[in-house]
Write a protein that holds these residues in place. Sequence first.
Motif, short mmCIF file in Angstrom:
data_model
loop_
_atom_site.label_atom_id
_atom_site.label_comp_id
_atom_site.label_asym_id
_atom_site.label_seq_id
_atom_site.Cartn_x
_atom_site.Cartn_y
_atom_site.Cartn_z
N VAL A 111 36.61 52.41 35.36
CA VAL A 111 36.58 51.40 36.61
C VAL A 111 38.18 51.33 36.92
O VAL A 111 38.91 50.82 35.99
CB VAL A 111 36.23 50.14 35.89
CG1 VAL A 111 36.31 48.96 36.82
CG2 VAL A 111 34.49 50.36 35.84
N GLY A 112 38.32 51.05 38.28
CA GLY A 112 39.60 51.03 38.70
C GLY A 112 39.80 49.63 39.34
O GLY A 112 40.87 49.14 39.45
N TRP A 113 38.88 48.75 39.55
CA TRP A 113 39.04 47.80 40.19
C TRP A 113 37.58 46.63 39.89
O TRP A 113 36.65 47.14 39.49
CB TRP A 113 38.84 47.47 41.77
CG TRP A 113 37.96 48.60 42.32
CD1 TRP A 113 37.81 49.67 42.52
CD2 TRP A 113 36.65 47.88 42.93
NE1 TRP A 113 36.39 50.35 43.03
CE2 TRP A 113 35.71 49.15 43.25
CE3 TRP A 113 35.93 46.64 42.71
CZ2 TRP A 113 34.60 48.90 43.75
CZ3 TRP A 113 34.75 46.48 43.31
CH2 TRP A 113 34.10 47.55 43.81
N VAL A 114 38.20 45.37 39.95
CA VAL A 114 36.98 44.37 39.62
C VAL A 114 36.91 43.33 40.70
O VAL A 114 37.94 42.93 41.45
CB VAL A 114 37.29 43.47 38.38
CG1 VAL A 114 36.44 42.73 38.17
CG2 VAL A 114 37.44 44.37 37.22
N THR A 115 35.68 42.84 41.10
CA THR A 115 35.32 41.77 41.93
C THR A 115 34.61 40.92 41.23
O THR A 115 33.81 41.16 40.03
CB THR A 115 35.10 42.07 43.35
OG1 THR A 115 33.77 42.53 43.15
CG2 THR A 115 35.73 42.80 43.94
N SER A 116 34.40 39.66 41.65
CA SER A 116 33.61 38.57 40.86
C SER A 116 32.95 37.68 41.88
O SER A 116 33.39 37.55 43.18
CB SER A 116 34.24 37.86 40.03
OG SER A 116 35.52 37.24 40.21
N ALA A 117 31.96 36.87 41.18
CA ALA A 117 31.50 35.93 42.29
C ALA A 117 32.47 34.66 42.24
O ALA A 117 33.34 34.51 41.81
CB ALA A 117 30.28 35.34 41.56
N ALA A 118 32.11 34.06 43.50
CA ALA A 118 32.90 32.82 43.84
C ALA A 118 32.05 31.62 44.27
O ALA A 118 31.14 31.81 44.80
CB ALA A 118 34.03 33.36 45.33
#
Length: 249
Positions: A111-118
């Motif tokens: 996995v190269g990147w992460v996003t998340s809820a806001a």
Amino acid sequence: MMRTISVVTPVHPPHTRFLPEAYESLCAQELPEGWSWEWVIQHDGDAESEPSFGDPRVTFSASPAAGAAGARNMALARSRGEFVRNLDADDLLVDGALRRDVEVLVRHAHVGWVTSAALDLLPDGEVVSWASGDPGEGVVEPGWMLDVFISGEWRLPVVPGTMCVRRDLLLALGGWMALPRSEDTGLLMALQTVSAGYFIATPSMLYRKHGVQVTAGNLHNDPVDKKLRYGMIVDRAQALRHMYTQPAR
């Protein structure tokens, strides 16, 4: 030796007034053992004064006005962490945000990147959630997000302001896309083309709503300007997709 996650923040007036709150949200972060954070603030344009937090983990610099993309990339140039987390000056990190980013990227080598809820932070202080059509907790396969972005008429299923990226991958893609606006969307569309990502369903950021918010401005939402920006973002991502999916000769 301590490992580092860099938090990069571009700032310009009038958003400098929000920096103390952003700093407080950083100080509340707890990281896995052996990890520390640094906060790299880049003022876009000449700064009349340098914010002082009395914290060696915080560095500040100013550079000639070049827009948010230029400021983010100048901050990246000064950073030293193996993971790089985005944080706009007017937003706040939720407790545990950096820990979750680090844990995911350490656990999932592919996995190269992460996003998340806001969550939205309204002017009266109320915190509200919103339905983004997010992908749900787990790995996001390459290409999925671009297809959603195109079919949904440029609506993102995640908040790009929550991105945390492996430094080497971020550098390989040239940092944030050189656009006057939507530079974080441009980076995200490139990232999701060349690498699997991960979506964390637990919110990591309070997205502040206020009167001088850039994304609420007329120019940011001008249909002609938006068509040019998003057209370039999609064209770049599709070019990367073509290059990465062509069989070797």
